[in-house]
Design an enzyme around this catalytic site. Sequence first.
Site, PDB file in Angstrom:
ATOM      1  N   HIS A 138       0.842  -1.210   0.000  1.00 20.60           N
ATOM      2  CA  HIS A 138       0.000   0.000   0.000  1.00 20.60           C
ATOM      3  C   HIS A 138       0.867   1.246   0.000  1.00 20.60           C
ATOM      4  CE1 HIS A 138       0.730  -0.705   4.266  1.00 20.60           C
ATOM      5  NE2 HIS A 138       0.232   0.473   4.576  1.00 20.60           N
ATOM      6  N   HIS A 173       1.315   3.879   2.009  1.00 20.43           N
ATOM      7  CA  HIS A 173       1.904   4.574   3.161  1.00 20.43           C
ATOM      8  C   HIS A 173       3.427   4.588   3.054  1.00 20.43           C
ATOM      9  CE1 HIS A 173      -2.008   3.706   5.605  1.00 20.43           C
ATOM     10  NE2 HIS A 173      -2.131   4.730   4.770  1.00 20.43           N
ATOM     11  N   ASP A 190       5.827   4.373   5.049  1.00 23.42           N
ATOM     12  CA  ASP A 190       6.637   3.375   5.759  1.00 23.42           C
ATOM     13  C   ASP A 190       6.619   2.014   5.039  1.00 23.42           C
ATOM     14  OD1 ASP A 190       3.914   3.134   6.600  1.00 23.42           O
ATOM     15  OD2 ASP A 190       4.540   1.950   8.335  1.00 23.42           O
ATOM     16  N   HIS A 191       5.931   1.945   3.897  1.00 29.37           N
ATOM     17  CA  HIS A 191       5.950   0.737   3.062  1.00 29.37           C
ATOM     18  C   HIS A 191       6.475   1.031   1.650  1.00 29.37           C
ATOM     19  CE1 HIS A 191       3.615  -1.832   5.902  1.00 29.37           C
ATOM     20  NE2 HIS A 191       3.354  -0.628   6.375  1.00 29.37           N
ATOM     21  N   HIS A 196      -7.548  -1.036   5.178  1.00 26.08           N
ATOM     22  CA  HIS A 196      -6.480  -0.185   5.737  1.00 26.08           C
ATOM     23  C   HIS A 196      -6.261   0.992   4.786  1.00 26.08           C
ATOM     24  CE1 HIS A 196      -2.926   0.817   8.043  1.00 26.08           C
ATOM     25  NE2 HIS A 196      -2.203   0.825   6.937  1.00 26.08           N
ATOM     26  N   ASP A 207      -0.131  -4.229   6.001  1.00 24.54           N
ATOM     27  CA  ASP A 207      -0.845  -3.765   7.192  1.00 24.54           C
ATOM     28  C   ASP A 207      -2.270  -4.313   7.251  1.00 24.54           C
ATOM     29  OD1 ASP A 207       1.369  -2.432   8.006  1.00 24.54           O
ATOM     30  OD2 ASP A 207       0.573  -0.417   7.706  1.00 24.54           O
ATOM     31  N   HIS A 248       4.778  -5.393  10.219  1.00 25.65           N
ATOM     32  CA  HIS A 248       5.309  -4.779  11.455  1.00 25.65           C
ATOM     33  C   HIS A 248       5.580  -5.839  12.524  1.00 25.65           C
ATOM     34  CE1 HIS A 248       4.470  -0.439  10.617  1.00 25.65           C
ATOM     35  NE2 HIS A 248       3.532  -0.953   9.825  1.00 25.65           N
TER      36      HIS A 248
HETATM   37 FE   LIG Z   1      -0.086   1.392   6.616  1.00 24.41          FE
END
Ligand SMILES: [Fe+2]
Length: 320
Positions: free
Chosen positions: A107, A109, A111-112, A164, A188, A226
Amino acid sequence: MKAVGLAWYSLYTRTWLGYLFYRQQLRRARNRYPKGHSRTQPRLFNAHLCPPGVKVLPIPVLSDNYSYLIIDTQARLAVVVDPSDPQAVQASIEKEGVDLVAILCTHKHWDHSGGNRDLSRRHQDCRVYGSPQDGIPYLTHPLCHQDVVSVGRLQIRALATPGHTQGHLVYLLDGEPYKGPSCLFSGDLLFLSGCGRTFEGTAETMLSSLDTVLGLGDDTLLWPGHEYAEENLGFAGVVEPENLARERKMQWVQRQRMERKSTCPSTLGEERSYNPFLRTHCLVLQEALGPGPGPTGDDSYSRAELLEKLRRLKDLHKSK
Ligand SMILES: [Fe+2]
């Protein structure tokens, strides 16, 4: 989502402030965890066979994220899932001596997806896969539900799992070509004993996405986005204190975390036994969290209502 949370989420996902926040998180994590937040072990499948097998290498990035390098050890070709820290991923690519041919993004975001730019520039022929609905940075190859990415002997199927984010995908590495278990890279959507927050969908959307992965085999290995295992199992103990599978897993996780060892992977069979977000069909959760018997004696939550309540309780549990 509350108004403040919604405003922050819009800034994070739709403006450059989100990117600047990610860069700051990256710098802090590199200083704090120069060798990564956790100690990980590669998983090698059927290395003794001819041709040799497949390797999955978890790469600890930021303060609790995982990227994954998936390697066809015969062709020495690799794909990476969710490369948030391009420096850490590049170091693993060089150490393994492989060619990076694809980035799979679950996705948008940061942090990905934050490493997409640097890695796709450095590896000229590297393709960037993800959902066209999600605004993945540097996307070159949009994927739909059930599309398959083939790299050497790696066969990786994308499954649409919105909730998400609108375009969230999970990736299922088929174990058949290397005679090993299939591997689910769940971003996520699903964590060890937990699930992601529903930022862009309803509880019904998220339930349907969780049901998509519930349909996979018990021996499927779960590689989440995570390292949340200890906190998630703590929450699971609040809503289902009598669950012995959770208790056993928690003891193992605590031993791992005392030595900063990664808790990945678990299996979907294990997750079914203790992950409350996969157990909304269970009477024990309905009795613990449902509205209780009404005047007619048959009041109960739907599975989506139960999931929504679990999510609310989990957010409160985290903020304590
Ligand atoms: Fe996320």
